[in-house]
Design a protein around this motif. Structure first.
Motif, PDB file in Angstrom:
ATOM      1  N   CYS A   1       0.843  -1.192   0.000  1.00 12.50           N
ATOM      2  CA  CYS A   1       0.000   0.000   0.000  1.00 12.50           C
ATOM      3  C   CYS A   1       0.881   1.246   0.000  1.00 12.50           C
ATOM      4  CB  CYS A   1      -0.827   0.003   1.281  1.00 12.50           C
ATOM      5  SG  CYS A   1      -2.474   0.576   1.052  1.00 12.50           S
TER       6      CYS A   1
ATOM      7  N   VAL B   1      -2.053  -9.076 -10.651  1.00  8.60           N
ATOM      8  CA  VAL B   1      -0.763  -8.392 -10.613  1.00  8.60           C
ATOM      9  C   VAL B   1       0.090  -8.859  -9.425  1.00  8.60           C
ATOM     10  CG1 VAL B   1       0.292  -6.134 -10.221  1.00  8.60           C
ATOM     11  CG2 VAL B   1      -1.560  -6.372 -11.863  1.00  8.60           C
TER      12      VAL B   1
ATOM     13  N   ALA C   1      -9.457 -19.866 -17.715  1.00  5.32           N
ATOM     14  CA  ALA C   1     -10.801 -19.573 -18.225  1.00  5.32           C
ATOM     15  C   ALA C   1     -10.893 -18.087 -18.561  1.00  5.32           C
ATOM     16  CB  ALA C   1     -11.849 -19.963 -17.178  1.00  5.32           C
TER      17      ALA C   1
ATOM     18  N   VAL D   1       5.979   0.095 -11.256  1.00  2.00           N
ATOM     19  CA  VAL D   1       6.226  -0.976 -12.216  1.00  2.00           C
ATOM     20  C   VAL D   1       7.652  -0.869 -12.754  1.00  2.00           C
ATOM     21  CG1 VAL D   1       5.368  -2.097 -14.283  1.00  2.00           C
ATOM     22  CG2 VAL D   1       3.780  -0.845 -12.822  1.00  2.00           C
TER      23      VAL D   1
ATOM     24  N   GLY E   1     -12.070  -2.080  -9.617  1.00  2.00           N
ATOM     25  CA  GLY E   1     -10.610  -2.227  -9.690  1.00  2.00           C
ATOM     26  C   GLY E   1     -10.064  -1.517 -10.912  1.00  2.00           C
TER      27      GLY E   1
HETATM   28  C1  FAD Z   1       4.520  -4.281 -11.481  1.00  2.00           C
HETATM   29  C2  FAD Z   1       3.422  -3.628 -10.691  1.00  2.00           C
HETATM   30  C3  FAD Z   1       3.697  -3.127  -9.425  1.00  2.00           C
HETATM   31  C4  FAD Z   1       2.678  -2.560  -8.667  1.00  2.00           C
HETATM   32  N1  FAD Z   1       2.973  -2.124  -7.400  1.00  2.00           N
HETATM   33  C5  FAD Z   1       1.969  -1.668  -6.599  1.00  2.00           C
HETATM   34  C6  FAD Z   1       2.219  -1.289  -5.250  1.00  2.00           C
HETATM   35  O1  FAD Z   1       3.347  -1.312  -4.778  1.00  2.00           O
HETATM   36  N2  FAD Z   1       1.187  -0.878  -4.487  1.00  2.00           N
HETATM   37  C7  FAD Z   1      -0.102  -0.842  -4.972  1.00  2.00           C
HETATM   38  O2  FAD Z   1      -1.011  -0.522  -4.233  1.00  2.00           O
HETATM   39  N3  FAD Z   1      -0.376  -1.155  -6.260  1.00  2.00           N
HETATM   40  C8  FAD Z   1       0.634  -1.575  -7.090  1.00  2.00           C
HETATM   41  N4  FAD Z   1       0.366  -1.921  -8.393  1.00  2.00           N
HETATM   42  C9  FAD Z   1      -1.017  -1.772  -8.893  1.00  2.00           C
HETATM   43  C10 FAD Z   1      -1.926  -2.895  -8.393  1.00  2.00           C
HETATM   44  O3  FAD Z   1      -1.267  -4.132  -8.483  1.00  2.00           O
HETATM   45  C11 FAD Z   1      -3.224  -2.937  -9.163  1.00  2.00           C
HETATM   46  O4  FAD Z   1      -3.840  -1.682  -9.032  1.00  2.00           O
HETATM   47  C12 FAD Z   1      -4.178  -4.018  -8.656  1.00  2.00           C
HETATM   48  O5  FAD Z   1      -3.600  -5.285  -8.739  1.00  2.00           O
HETATM   49  C13 FAD Z   1      -5.495  -4.004  -9.417  1.00  2.00           C
HETATM   50  O6  FAD Z   1      -6.289  -5.078  -9.013  1.00  2.00           O
HETATM   51  P1  FAD Z   1      -7.419  -5.700  -9.945  1.00  2.00           P
HETATM   52  O7  FAD Z   1      -8.026  -6.801  -9.169  1.00  2.00           O
HETATM   53  O8  FAD Z   1      -8.287  -4.617 -10.453  1.00  2.00           O
HETATM   54  O9  FAD Z   1      -6.652  -6.258 -11.236  1.00  2.00           O
HETATM   55  P2  FAD Z   1      -5.421  -7.260 -11.469  1.00  2.00           P
HETATM   56  O10 FAD Z   1      -4.550  -7.378 -10.306  1.00  2.00           O
HETATM   57  O11 FAD Z   1      -4.830  -6.800 -12.743  1.00  2.00           O
HETATM   58  O12 FAD Z   1      -6.126  -8.668 -11.701  1.00  2.00           O
HETATM   59  C14 FAD Z   1      -6.940  -8.924 -12.804  1.00  2.00           C
HETATM   60  C15 FAD Z   1      -7.037 -10.415 -12.995  1.00  2.00           C
HETATM   61  O13 FAD Z   1      -8.029 -10.681 -13.978  1.00  2.00           O
HETATM   62  C16 FAD Z   1      -7.536 -11.648 -14.885  1.00  2.00           C
HETATM   63  N5  FAD Z   1      -8.234 -11.449 -16.148  1.00  2.00           N
HETATM   64  C17 FAD Z   1      -8.079 -10.450 -17.049  1.00  2.00           C
HETATM   65  N6  FAD Z   1      -8.914 -10.601 -18.073  1.00  2.00           N
HETATM   66  C18 FAD Z   1      -9.630 -11.722 -17.820  1.00  2.00           C
HETATM   67  C19 FAD Z   1     -10.674 -12.398 -18.526  1.00  2.00           C
HETATM   68  N7  FAD Z   1     -11.151 -11.941 -19.690  1.00  2.00           N
HETATM   69  N8  FAD Z   1     -11.163 -13.538 -17.993  1.00  2.00           N
HETATM   70  C20 FAD Z   1     -10.688 -14.019 -16.811  1.00  2.00           C
HETATM   71  N9  FAD Z   1      -9.727 -13.402 -16.114  1.00  2.00           N
HETATM   72  C21 FAD Z   1      -9.204 -12.270 -16.607  1.00  2.00           C
HETATM   73  C22 FAD Z   1      -6.074 -11.390 -14.948  1.00  2.00           C
HETATM   74  O14 FAD Z   1      -5.357 -12.518 -15.417  1.00  2.00           O
HETATM   75  C23 FAD Z   1      -5.759 -11.046 -13.504  1.00  2.00           C
HETATM   76  O15 FAD Z   1      -5.477 -12.196 -12.757  1.00  2.00           O
HETATM   77  C24 FAD Z   1       1.370  -2.453  -9.188  1.00  2.00           C
HETATM   78  C25 FAD Z   1       1.103  -2.915 -10.476  1.00  2.00           C
HETATM   79  C26 FAD Z   1       2.104  -3.498 -11.241  1.00  2.00           C
HETATM   80  C27 FAD Z   1       1.799  -3.983 -12.631  1.00  2.00           C
END
Ligand code: FAD
Ligand code: FAD
Ligand code: SF4
Ligand code: SF4
Ligand code: FES
Lengths: 488, 279
Positions: free
Chosen positions: A114, A200, A233, A314, A456
């Motif tokens: 965070c 991520v 999936a 990133v 998200g």
């Molecule tokens: C390298 C990196 C470092 C980061 N560091 C930080 C940090 O230090 N602190 C912080 O707070 N945030 C950080 N972030 C940002 C944070 O990780 C994201 O904001 C957060 O993970 C978003 O969560 P989410 O659940 O929306 O999406 P995601 O974590 O992107 O998860 C989405 C999931 O959905 C799956 N998916 C996508 N499309 C489909 C589909 N059509 N069908 C089925 N599954 C699907 C993907 O495979 C993935 O598993 C970082 C991001 C990156 C890339």
């Protein structure tokens, strides 16, 4: 390794009582022991070790237990911060974790990644005169304490409601929705595109910042609540959202597919061998374990000199990964100044200590290759800061005639991620904005499709873990209300 | 899940699997592919869905053993399972009735061209198939291609079977004979697709090719599969795999396919099966 005198006695809030006694020194913010930079740059183990118990208690005692705690307003999920900290100060760790989990199901993760310094800690009152209470470190401490104690408690699950929910994506948003709805007695199944859960947290954030075992432990917890996960999936291809609601018989769907579309710079030479998106580089190293090649089958470039373009978390992760994969020189190339880098201070500091070379106010204009199509250098321009732009930051402008070549064999482009269009393209009824993000209600996450919610990164663009979780919680509330209102 | 129901050997180093995968079997369309991973340490590799049996819940994959993953996969037997099968990926071929379609397959490329030729035939097109291989023993799917084609031409580089020469010689022949071709679909080694595209460009014959760039996720998330199409960068896994053959930058694609050559050799070293490059 703590820098502080461990007096064990709290008390910036308690008056230094007796007249003739010298004023007691203020207890400083407790440092977290960590691996030395020269050592850790050669391994993938986690950098900080976390607080030992006594240090955590000392730090907890620095909290003055504000009546109107500002810190809570700063936390996107509204954790009872003084409450969980007080319990640590009283060494009632069980109580502390219970308070924590009321608002945050994934504290071991949030405590690590965070951006506390911009959220809860920046508004902490002790930060006005001194340094703020280390809320994030305490959060991490209490989560690790629970995991190490080996008895993670599973709450009672109410009787099945007969409602079924499909969650798309096993990132922080999807996992949160799934956990919350399972706790209300609904049957939840997550559909995940990759072969592992976490989004991520698994494919992007490296082991040295967030150990995979911690992510897997949090996922296990969600599974213990009764949530099922189907891997491989891809919704939009495997099933469409409509099919989930009709043939597959789900009453509601949550979309948490993240911001997984890498942006490139559109400069010449970007398709040369040795040019990666940060997503690809990190996915190869983390998810596919290319760092363990050839024991794991997936390869990654064997780089000597690496340029990472960008200034966010990133970019830091990519640069520090390149170093650990054996690169001799890693340059961080960023077109603005250090103060303007969006990465967390702690990450910039860690990268700096490990020997990442910062090329600030520098903008790449082309990548140059050899006859075999491999990167051999990158041409850059020096920049200087001009007028403020729309974001309020001073806009970098090129310095004329300042072109120079940086000799590199690998370039990692880390200038941001957009919304992956795969699912929206397969779901015409879902409204998106001009950047391709799904349009969803601020409060409930409801999309343009009945019964379909989203949250998200896919809604707000690349942001943070805690915001994704916050969105997941709110959507879960709204989805619960919705599915209980329909007859089954 | 993903159990291998039938295994056949089509030619030296070319295996033909029928794999249990009920949802994909129902959903897939011609031109789409899956990504497979055979074990915990495995790489994710793309393979075209050659055919499917929606009722039986199976898909058919045909692959050539060219490196570590494909060789290890070739050692799996009936009853074994493939750890991960993801799909159906990529855009489906645009199938409509347009007239005469020449379907060109070179080497292992006959396998991915087969489902497209079949779909084009079902849509009412006249199908002329041109399939080629280095020699007679390496030719695959001749009978199946013949079954769905109005006419079939076979070439071998060494003249051991069919016409002596390259698939381009056979296409040139068709053109010289005055056959009106509405579309050419070519899949095979990159050098072959480039040669076919160069030829058809001269005669303004629309040409589609299916590209095999290196992939990781197959969902548009990594950008590793990118290629230049005209002056645009495209991701093969989501924007393709089929593109206008006249716009593809083949030189770049060939270089990108070699990105991991030293590592692939290293990873493959202990493996006994014969290394047979894709080109
Ligand atoms: C390298 C990196 C470092 C980061 N560091 C930080 C940090 O230090 N602190 C912080 O707070 N945030 C950080 N972030 C940002 C944070 O990780 C994201 O904001 C957060 O993970 C978003 O969560 P989410 O659940 O929306 O999406 P995601 O974590 O992107 O998860 C989405 C999931 O959905 C799956 N998916 C996508 N499309 C489909 C589909 N059509 N069908 C089925 N599954 C699907 C993907 O495979 C993935 O598993 C970082 C991001 C990156 C890339
Ligand atoms: C859309 C698509 C459909 C394909 N369909 C078929 C098919 O039906 N039958 C078939 O035999 N082959 C097919 N291929 C090619 C197949 O994916 C490669 O032969 C396979 O990945 C080689 O892996 P390896 O470990 O055995 O060999 P390696 O020794 O790793 O590589 C040999 C060569 O294969 C290519 N390659 C390596 N890794 C990958 C990867 N992860 N993704 C893609 N290519 C890679 C490279 O050009 C490399 O030089 C297809 C490729 C694509 C992109
Ligand atoms: S979740 Fe984040 S913002 Fe909230 S208290 Fe924890 S570290 Fe602070
Ligand atoms: S603002 Fe700081 S001192 Fe006040 S309750 Fe929150 S953490 Fe404690
Ligand atoms: S394989 Fe990752 S974007 Fe195409």
């Amino acid at each position: 390794m703590t820098e502080s005198p461990t007096t064990g006695k709290p008390g910036p809030n308690k008056k230094a009582g007796k007249r003739n006694k010298p004023k007691k020194p203020k207890v400083p913010r407790q440092a977290m022991p960590e691996q030395a930079p020269e050592i850790r740059r050669n391994n993938f183990k986690e950098v900080p070790f976390g607080y030992p118990i006594d240090t955590a208690v000392i730090e907890a005692n620095r909290c003055i237990q504000c009546k109107k705690p500002k810190c809570v307003d700063g936390c996107p999920v509204g954790i009872d911060i003084p409450g969980f900290i007080k319990a640590i100060a009283e060494r009632d760790f069980e109580k502390s974790i219970r308070i924590m989990k009321e608002a945050n199901a994934l504290p071991a993760i949030c405590g690590r990644v965070c951006p506390q310094e911009e959220q809860c800690e920046i508004v902490c009152v002790t930060g006005i005169k001194g340094e703020p209470v280390a809320i994030g470190r305490l959060e991490r401490f209490i989560a690790d304490w629970e995991r190490d104690s080996g008895n993670v408690s599973i709450p009672d699950i109410p009787d099945p409601t007969g409602r079924r929910v499909a969650v798309v994506g096993a990132g922080p948003a999807g996992l949160t929705v799934a956990g919350e709805l399972a706790l209300k007695g609904h049957k939840v199944k997550i559909f995940e595109a990759l072969h592992k859960p976490g989004g991520v947290l698994i494919y992007g954030i490296p082991e040295f910042r967030l150990p995979k075992s911690i992510v897997m432990a949090e996922v296990d917890y969600v599974k213990k609540l009764g949530v099922e996960i189907e891997y491989n999936a891809i919704i939009g291809k495997y099933y469409t959202v409509e099919e989930l609601l009709t043939e597959e018989g789900y009453h509601s769907v949550f979309i948490g597919t993240g911001a997984g579309l890498p942006y490139f710079m559109n400069i010449p030479g970007e398709n040369l061998n040795g040019v990666y998106s940060a997503n690809e580089y990190l996915t190869r190293s983390n998810l596919m374990r290319a760092y363990d090649f050839p024991n794991a089958d997936t390869p990654i470039a064997m780089s000597k000199k690496v340029a990472v373009i960008g200034g966010g978390n990133v970019a830091m992760d990519a640069a520090r990964t390149a170093l650990r994969l054996g690169a001799e020189d890693v340059y961080l190339v960023y077109r603005r100044a250090r103060e303007q880098m969006p990465a967390r201070d702690e990450e910039i500091h860690h990268a700096d200590e490990e020997g990442i070379q910062f090329n600030l106010l520098t903008n790449p204009i082309s990548i140059n290759g050899d006859e075999e199509g491999w990167v051999k250098s990158m041409t850059c321009l020096r920049m200087e800061l001009g007028e403020p732009d729309a974001s309020g930051r001073q806009r970098p402008v090129p310095v004329e005639g300042s072109e120079f070549d940086l000799e590199v064999d690998t370039v990692i482009v880390s200038i941001g991620n957009g919304a992956n269009p795969l699912l929206p393209e397969a779901t015409p009824a879902l409204d998106t904005n001009k950047w391709g993000n799904i349009i969803a209600d601020d409060k409930t996450g409801l999309t343009s499709m009945k019964g379909v919610y989203a949250g998200g990164d896919i809604v707000i663009g690349a942001a943070t873990v805690i915001l994704a979780m916050g969105a997941g919680k709110e959507a879960a509330e709204a989805m619960h209300e919705y599915i209980m209102s329909i007859d089954v | 899940m993903n159990e291998i129901k039938i295994k056949q050997v089509l030619s030296e180093g070319v295996k033909d699997f029928v794999v249990e995968s009920p949802v994909i079997a129902k959903k897939r369309k011609a031109g789409q592919f899956v990504i497979v991973r055979i074990n915990e340490d495995g790489e994710r590799i793309p393979l075209t869905i050659v055919d499917s049996d929606p009722k039986g819940g199976t898909i058919r994959l045909i692959f050539q053993e060219v490196g570590k993953t494909t060789c290890a996969m070739g050692e799996l037997e009936e009853g074994d399972s493939i750890l991960d099968v993801v799909g159906p990926l990529g855009k489906a071929t645009h199938v409509e009735k347009i007239g005469t379609v020449v379907c060109v397959g070179g080497g292992i490329g006959v396998a991915p061209v087969y489902p497209i030729a079949k779909a084009m035939k079902e849509a009412g097109n006249k199908i002329i198939s041109v399939i080629g291989a280095r020699n007679k023993d390496l030719l695959i799917l001749e009978q199946e291609m013949a079954d769905i084609s109005d006419q079939i031409l076979v070439t071998t580089d060494d003249g051991s079977y069919g016409r002596h020469g390259f698939v381009t010689d056979a296409i040139q022949q068709l053109i010289d004979d005055g056959v009106k071709i509405d579309l050419v679909l070519a899949i095979g080694p990159v050098v072959m697709m480039r040669a076919v595209s160069n030829l058809t460009k001269k005669y303004n014959v629309p040409t589609q090719v299916s590209l095999n760039s290196i992939m990781v996720d197959g969902t548009g998330m990594c950008g590793g599969c990118r290629v230049s199409i005209g002056d645009k960068t495209k991701f093969v896994c989501v924007d393709g795999p089929e593109f206008d053959g006249h716009l593809v930058n083949y030189e770049e694609l060939m270089l990108r396919q070699k990105a991991y050559l030293p590592q692939e050799r290293k990873s493959h070293k202990n493996h006994k099966c014969r290394m047979e490059g894709m080109e």
